[in-house]
Design an enzyme around this catalytic site. Structure first.
Site, PDB file in Angstrom:
ATOM      1  N   TYR A   1       1.843 -92.148  44.283  1.00  0.00           N
ATOM      2  CA  TYR A   1       2.517 -91.112  43.502  1.00  0.00           C
ATOM      3  C   TYR A   1       3.748 -90.437  44.054  1.00  0.00           C
ATOM      4  CZ  TYR A   1      -2.454 -91.003  42.229  1.00  0.00           C
ATOM      5  OH  TYR A   1      -3.600 -91.216  41.874  1.00  0.00           O
TER       6      TYR A   1
ATOM      7  N   CYS B   1       4.056-105.604  53.415  1.00  0.00           N
ATOM      8  CA  CYS B   1       5.297-106.238  53.156  1.00  0.00           C
ATOM      9  C   CYS B   1       5.790-105.595  51.726  1.00  0.00           C
ATOM     10  CB  CYS B   1       5.238-107.638  52.910  1.00  0.00           C
ATOM     11  SG  CYS B   1       4.679-108.268  54.713  1.00  0.00           S
TER      12      CYS B   1
ATOM     13  N   GLY C   1     -13.397 -82.566  43.531  1.00  0.00           N
ATOM     14  CA  GLY C   1     -13.414 -83.475  44.545  1.00  0.00           C
ATOM     15  C   GLY C   1     -12.437 -83.069  45.448  1.00  0.00           C
ATOM     16  N   ARG C   2     -11.038 -83.028  45.251  1.00  0.00           N
ATOM     17  CA  ARG C   2     -10.021 -82.659  45.971  1.00  0.00           C
ATOM     18  C   ARG C   2     -10.090 -81.378  46.869  1.00  0.00           C
ATOM     19  NH1 ARG C   2      -5.087 -85.013  44.917  1.00  0.00           N
ATOM     20  NH2 ARG C   2      -5.698 -85.293  42.631  1.00  0.00           N
TER      21      ARG C   2
ATOM     22  N   GLU D   1     -16.910 -80.066  38.862  1.00  0.00           N
ATOM     23  CA  GLU D   1     -16.642 -81.430  39.367  1.00  0.00           C
ATOM     24  C   GLU D   1     -15.582 -81.634  40.448  1.00  0.00           C
ATOM     25  OE1 GLU D   1     -18.317 -84.134  35.644  1.00  0.00           O
ATOM     26  OE2 GLU D   1     -16.298 -83.932  35.996  1.00  0.00           O
TER      27      GLU D   1
END
Ligand SMILES: *Cc1c(COP(=O)(O)O)cnc(C)c1O
Length: 425
Positions: free
Chosen positions: A318, A345, A278-279, A276
């Protein structure tokens, strides 16, 4: 490894005439070559299938590229299920095209996932009962495992499953299988996601050993018919230039070795392997292109961009490193130290802190690398900032818009019951 942009300054100048910055751009050639390699790396396993983690890059144009390789999708929400259905991953178009790996799952999502014939991956023991009551039990069920403690590769701690909310304990897995079998479930899978963004060829083989041994134990203790093991996501990419990328061929070989050692002798040699990812599938093949529009000299040197954390949240969230190339200055010395910021901001709205870069002039285009997964997808609208367009650099060098940029009226769409915003463009 030197990080090279997949577009040149000249290309970006041309693209920006039609699609103003900021935008995310994806490299079709890179996506295809990588998808091809993944398939090859696991071609030794008869039932191998990648279920692309939709949350990483929920763009139907990109997912359609992966679909050509026979991949399915991994969904974890109603919206992702609906997208998957519209893209033709439901049961009437593709058998077992959807993996539904969710947690804290609302009842209606199980109902919908069942309707689409998705493989349901249960995150918790209590979900056995919940699924039965809300959507009924399918013939095939996957259970998500959490071994607790620390996940180590030899002596290096990779992650902390003991602190993670996902999955069930081994005892619960055994109990869940027994109950499911007694209620007529015929086929079983095992799933675990124990470490994120691993940049080592050892992650999958180490995880595989743990899951393969669990499969053998589950089969012994319950007699369940285990037909697939889902190694999930977690294969990472080198965000920093000093890291060596994973070698998917080596990873595939490493998993095969463990497969032959643990599963084949116990009669489980027909088990299909699923991933599975993704990255790994998209991360390096996407970039955020933004223009430097301000410079500021106070206690530090700042470059203000036309993109912000609303377009790429990972650095703010992160402290993640994303490499930056100043397009057209690839060969100039990195002798200036900058904080590269967006306009929110929020003081954490910085793409880079104390980054050594070539001297940046106003109007320079910055290529922020590796935003192809968990990049655009994590976008949000804080400060009324709008999400950018997504573009696809095709193999023939042409550029296709695969998502338009948001407009103010998109932002205001949830006030469409109010008169005051009528007519806003
Ligand atoms: C996020 C996620 C993935 C994908 O993770 P990557 O790190 O992008 O490979 C796969 N499976 C599940 C269940 C996830 O939550």
């Amino acid at each position: 490894m030197e990080k090279k942009p997949f577009v040149t300054l000249e290309q970006v100048k041309e693209i920006a005439k039609t699609y103003p910055t900021p935008f995310h751009i994806y490299d079709e050639k890179g996506i295809r070559e990588n998808a091809e390699k993944l398939k090859k790396a696991f071609s030794w396993n008869k039932g191998f299938r990648e279920y692309f983690a939709v949350k990483a890059t929920p763009n139907p144009f990109l997912i359609n590229i992966l679909k050509e390789y026979g991949f399915g999708v991994d969904c974890s929400s109603m919206t992702e299920l609906v997208m998957a259905e519209k893209m033709g991953f439901g049961s009437d178009q593709m058998t077992d095209g959807i993996m539904f790996s969710s947690n804290a799952t609302p009842a209606e999502e199980f109902v919908y996932a069942r309707k689409l014939g998705a493989i349901i991956n249960l995150d918790d023991f209590t979900m056995v009962d919940f699924l039965e009551k809300t959507a009924g039990l399918p013939e095939k069920v996957c259970c998500r495992y959490n071994p607790g403690g620390e996940f180590k590769i030899s002596t290096t701690i990779m992650d902390n499953p003991g602190d993670a909310k996902y999955g069930m304990t081994k005892d619960q897995m055994i109990e869940a299988y027994k109950i499911l079998m007694s209620k007529g479930v015929k086929e079983f899978g095992i799933h675990a996601f124990l470490a994120s963004n691993t940049v080592t060829n050892e992650y999958y083989p180490t995880l595989a050993r743990e899951l393969f041994e669990l499969a053998v134990e589950l089969k012994e203790k319950t007699g369940a018919n285990i037909t697939f093991i889902n190694l999930s996501g977690g294969i990472g990419i080198p965000y920093t230039p000093d890291k060596e990328p994973n070698d998917i061929m080596v990873i595939g070989e490493g998993v095969k070795k463990v497969f032959d050692e643990v599963l084949v002798p116990t009669g489980l040699g027909d088990v299909a392997l699923y991933t599975e990812l993704g990255r790994f599938m998209m991360g390096p093949y996407g970039a955020l292109v933004t223009q430097a529009i301000h410079e500021k000299h106070i206690y530090k040197e700042y470059i203000g961009c036309d993109a912000c954390a609303a377009n790429l949240m990972r650095p703010a969230m992160y402290g993640a490193y994303h490499h930056i190339t100043v397009l057209g200055k690839e060969n100039e010395p990195c002798d200036h130290k900058y904080d590269v910021t967006g306009s929110l901001c929020e003081n954490n709205d910085k793409f880079a802190i104390d980054r050594m870069l070539p001297k940046i002039d106003m109007g320079d285009y910055l290529f922020i690398h590796d935003t192809g997964a968990h990049g655009f997808a994590m976008g949000y609208n804080y400060n009324g900032k709008l999400r950018s367009a997504e573009l696809l650099l095709k193999e023939d060098g042409s550029v296709q818009m695969i998502r338009r940029a948001e407009t103010i009226s998109d932002y205001l769409a949830t006030f469409d019951f109010c008169d005051i915003f009528k007519g806003v463009e």
